[in-house]
Design a protein around this motif. Structure first.
Motif, PDB file in Angstrom:
ATOM      1  N   PRO A   1       2.215   7.487   8.871  1.00 43.98           N
ATOM      2  CA  PRO A   1       3.222   7.718   9.902  1.00 43.98           C
ATOM      3  C   PRO A   1       2.696   8.662  10.974  1.00 43.98           C
ATOM      4  CG  PRO A   1       3.989   8.484   7.738  1.00 43.98           C
ATOM      5  CD  PRO A   1       2.541   8.183   7.625  1.00 43.98           C
ATOM      6  N   ASP A   2       3.440   8.777  12.039  1.00 40.57           N
ATOM      7  CA  ASP A   2       3.106   9.709  13.102  1.00 40.57           C
ATOM      8  C   ASP A   2       3.868  10.993  12.812  1.00 40.57           C
ATOM      9  OD1 ASP A   2       3.231   9.542  16.748  1.00 40.57           O
ATOM     10  OD2 ASP A   2       2.900  11.210  15.389  1.00 40.57           O
TER      11      ASP A   2
ATOM     12  N   TRP B   1      -1.663  12.203  11.156  1.00 43.10           N
ATOM     13  CA  TRP B   1      -1.332  12.686   9.819  1.00 43.10           C
ATOM     14  C   TRP B   1      -2.386  13.607   9.269  1.00 43.10           C
ATOM     15  CZ3 TRP B   1       3.314  12.205   8.087  1.00 43.10           C
ATOM     16  CH2 TRP B   1       3.613  12.331   6.733  1.00 43.10           C
ATOM     17  N   GLY B   2      -1.968  14.625   8.509  1.00 42.96           N
ATOM     18  CA  GLY B   2      -2.918  15.482   7.804  1.00 42.96           C
ATOM     19  C   GLY B   2      -2.898  15.082   6.347  1.00 42.96           C
TER      20      GLY B   2
ATOM     21  N   THR C   1      -7.038  -4.298  14.645  1.00 39.14           N
ATOM     22  CA  THR C   1      -8.211  -3.515  15.071  1.00 39.14           C
ATOM     23  C   THR C   1      -8.299  -2.256  14.207  1.00 39.14           C
ATOM     24  OG1 THR C   1      -6.894  -2.204  16.602  1.00 39.14           O
ATOM     25  CG2 THR C   1      -7.907  -4.200  17.491  1.00 39.14           C
ATOM     26  N   PRO C   2      -9.439  -1.567  14.226  1.00 34.94           N
ATOM     27  CA  PRO C   2      -9.547  -0.305  13.492  1.00 34.94           C
ATOM     28  C   PRO C   2      -8.454   0.695  13.894  1.00 34.94           C
ATOM     29  CG  PRO C   2     -11.723  -1.040  14.117  1.00 34.94           C
ATOM     30  CD  PRO C   2     -10.765  -1.998  14.734  1.00 34.94           C
ATOM     31  N   SER C   3      -8.115   0.774  15.172  1.00 35.54           N
ATOM     32  CA  SER C   3      -7.047   1.686  15.598  1.00 35.54           C
ATOM     33  C   SER C   3      -5.724   1.278  14.985  1.00 35.54           C
ATOM     34  CB  SER C   3      -6.928   1.679  17.128  1.00 35.54           C
ATOM     35  OG  SER C   3      -8.149   2.033  17.706  1.00 35.54           O
ATOM     36  N   ASN C   4      -5.477  -0.019  14.991  1.00 37.67           N
ATOM     37  CA  ASN C   4      -4.243  -0.537  14.400  1.00 37.67           C
ATOM     38  C   ASN C   4      -4.177  -0.202  12.912  1.00 37.67           C
ATOM     39  OD1 ASN C   4      -2.945  -3.646  13.317  1.00 37.67           O
ATOM     40  ND2 ASN C   4      -1.765  -2.085  14.386  1.00 37.67           N
ATOM     41  N   ALA C   5      -5.342  -0.226  12.246  1.00 35.35           N
ATOM     42  CA  ALA C   5      -5.378   0.111  10.820  1.00 35.35           C
ATOM     43  C   ALA C   5      -4.886   1.539  10.604  1.00 35.35           C
ATOM     44  CB  ALA C   5      -6.802  -0.046  10.284  1.00 35.35           C
ATOM     45  N   ALA C   6      -5.336   2.460  11.472  1.00 37.75           N
ATOM     46  CA  ALA C   6      -4.904   3.854  11.353  1.00 37.75           C
ATOM     47  C   ALA C   6      -3.397   3.961  11.551  1.00 37.75           C
ATOM     48  CB  ALA C   6      -5.643   4.729  12.358  1.00 37.75           C
ATOM     49  N   GLU C   7      -2.869   3.187  12.485  1.00 39.49           N
ATOM     50  CA  GLU C   7      -1.428   3.228  12.761  1.00 39.49           C
ATOM     51  C   GLU C   7      -0.612   2.682  11.611  1.00 39.49           C
ATOM     52  OE1 GLU C   7      -1.157   1.005  16.315  1.00 39.49           O
ATOM     53  OE2 GLU C   7      -2.075   2.574  17.536  1.00 39.49           O
TER      54      GLU C   7
ATOM     55  N   VAL D   1       0.845  -1.191   0.000  1.00 37.78           N
ATOM     56  CA  VAL D   1       0.000   0.000   0.000  1.00 37.78           C
ATOM     57  C   VAL D   1       0.879   1.238   0.000  1.00 37.78           C
ATOM     58  CG1 VAL D   1      -1.744   1.271   1.291  1.00 37.78           C
ATOM     59  CG2 VAL D   1      -1.777  -1.222   1.288  1.00 37.78           C
ATOM     60  N   LEU D   2       0.521   2.240  -0.807  1.00 38.15           N
ATOM     61  CA  LEU D   2       1.244   3.500  -0.852  1.00 38.15           C
ATOM     62  C   LEU D   2       1.390   4.062   0.565  1.00 38.15           C
ATOM     63  CD1 LEU D   2       2.386   5.674  -2.787  1.00 38.15           C
ATOM     64  CD2 LEU D   2       0.173   6.796  -2.643  1.00 38.15           C
ATOM     65  N   TYR D   3       2.595   4.444   0.908  1.00 37.60           N
ATOM     66  CA  TYR D   3       2.830   4.913   2.274  1.00 37.60           C
ATOM     67  C   TYR D   3       3.529   6.248   2.271  1.00 37.60           C
ATOM     68  CZ  TYR D   3       4.312   4.771   7.187  1.00 37.60           C
ATOM     69  OH  TYR D   3       4.508   5.034   8.509  1.00 37.60           O
TER      70      TYR D   3
END
Lengths: 378, 62
Positions: free
Chosen positions: A260-261, A158-159, A250-256, A129-131
């Protein structure tokens, strides 16, 4: 008195019986064990439904099959009884599904095996996946905690994100159809998405069932756009997750996993500003050292050359000095001349020749008295 | 509309390359000066990108 019973022709009887059945049992539900399950020409489905004492023949089409079926499973059918003019009594089935946890689990297992065999879960199929991504498709229930958690984490990290949200049912009978439709719709957006994220929070096995439905799993596998799927908690693995390019716990893990942070990135950039500067400094320093080394070497070379010349010169000077006739005279030697010519050999002279003897301090004129050869000859 | 992301990946990759090169053993002073300048510019651009916090949500009909 003779009792009057109606007399039918056979076809008449069949029609009459079917009418009666339609009236009495337009639609009936039966639970029993599946047996003799057969699919013919990929279109017609035949099986028996039975219990310990009885067995009824069933007939339907493949289009009514929602689950994997296997002989021995407990199933519930919905259908209409009918007396076929040729083939006798049977039930025309509109719906059939496994019942009881055993049967349901078995059906799920069979589906998983079937899809696995087709290669839908192969690791080789999984795309990267594009990162970080910019355009994100999101399939979830907008009222759910899963959605709220996901959005909170991703906006904090991320914005620069363009999110295309498909708000769907994530459980219940409507869910599979809506989820599959959402996958299709997102795949067909004119602005091509970088990734499609499908999330739903924890729940019972029944709540999560939609994401193990064949139609949904196939839709995930068929997605042209890479998919990130997170269903339920860490230990729940829905089949859609197995078919996805990336499974998040989990959904949270998906966001992570997706982005990046930005705080960490900012720190990394700050650190690298220093690294850049230090690297440049050390290169310059190293080159300065090199230059100094060359300078010293050059200096040394020249000094050495100088010394060499000096030594050579000194040697020559000494030699010259030693060869200086004046110095020779100082040592006590005398120069002999005859007629102003320097005489080196006494054999050039004869008796009574007049010669000049130059000493360091005087010149003598004298005559030869006798010549004696060194080798003793006359 | 978020900025075109190809910038971020390209900039980020190029920064890693620059850092590796400037810290390698065989870089001349001229190269090091140029790499330093490029690195500083890349970092500035990436920091600028991070500051843009434009999260947009579009609802699509299914």
């Amino acid at each position: 008195m003779a009792r009057e019973t109606p007399v039918f022709g056979v076809t008449e009887f069949v029609a009459y019986t079917n009418q009666t059945l339609e009236y009495a049992y337009p639609y009936v539900s039966i639970v029993g064990e599946l047996a003799n399950f057969k699919i013919s020409k990929n279109k017609w489905v035949y099986f028996d439904i039975k219990d310990t004492e009885s067995r009824v023949r069933c007939f339907g089409t493949v289009y009514m099959l929602a689950s994997q079926l296997e002989d021995g499973m407990m199933v519930q059918i919905q259908g209409s009884p009918r007396l076929h003019p040729q083939f006798g009594f049977s039930l025309t089935v509109q719906q059939v599904q496994p019942v009881g946890e055993g049967a349901i689990n078995r059906a799920a297992k069979l589906l998983e095996q079937k899809l696995e065999k087709e290669g839908l879960f192969d690791v080789a199929r999984k795309r990267s996946v594009l990162y970080p991504p910019v355009k994100i498709g999101l399939i979830t229930s907008a009222e759910s905690a899963a959605y709220a958690d996901f959005m909170k984490i991703i906006s904090h990290r991320w914005g620069q994100l363009d999110i295309y949200l498909a708000d769907v049912q994530v459980q219940g009978s409507e869910a599979p159809g809506q989820v599959a439709a959402a996958l299709q719709a997102l795949n067909q957006l004119p602005h091509s998405l970088d990734v499609i994220v499908m999330i739903r929070g924890g729940g019972s096995a029944e709540d999560l069932q939609a994401f193990s439905e064949e139609s949904v799993v196939r839709a995930v596998a068929a997605s042209r756009i890479p998919t990130v799927v997170a269903i339920g908690h860490e230990n729940d693995v829905a089949l859609a997750e197995r078919a996805a390019d990336v499974r998040a716990s989990t959904p949270s893990n998906a966001a992570e996993l997706l982005v990046p942070d930005k705080q960490q990135v900012a720190q990394y950039l700050e650190k690298n500003k220093r690294t850049l500067y230090q690297a440049l400094e050390s290169v310059v320093e190293y080159k300065k050292q090199q230059v100094k080394v060359y300078k010293d070497k050059l200096h040394e070379s020249i000094s050495q050359l100088f010394r060499q010349h000096n030594n050579a010169l000194q040697q020559k000077q000494l030699l010259l000095h030693a060869l200086n006739p004046e110095v020779v005279l100082q040592r006590g030697y005398a120069l002999v001349r005859k007629d102003n010519q320097i005489i080196r050999s006494g054999l050039q002279l004869k008796k009574d020749d007049t010669i000049e003897l130059q000493f360091k301090d005087s010149i003598l004129m004298t005559n030869i008295i006798k010549i004696r050869r060194n080798d003793g000859k006359k | 509309m978020a900025k075109n992301n190809i910038d971020y990946q390209k900039l980020s990759t190029r920064l890693d390359e620059v850092l590796a090169k400037i810290q390698s053993a065989d870089v001349s002073v001229d190269e090091a000066v140029a790499l330093h300048k490029e690195g500083v510019e890349l970092i500035a651009a990436l920091e600028e990108y991070l500051k843009g916090a434009e999260l947009k949500i579009n609802k699509i009909k299914v």
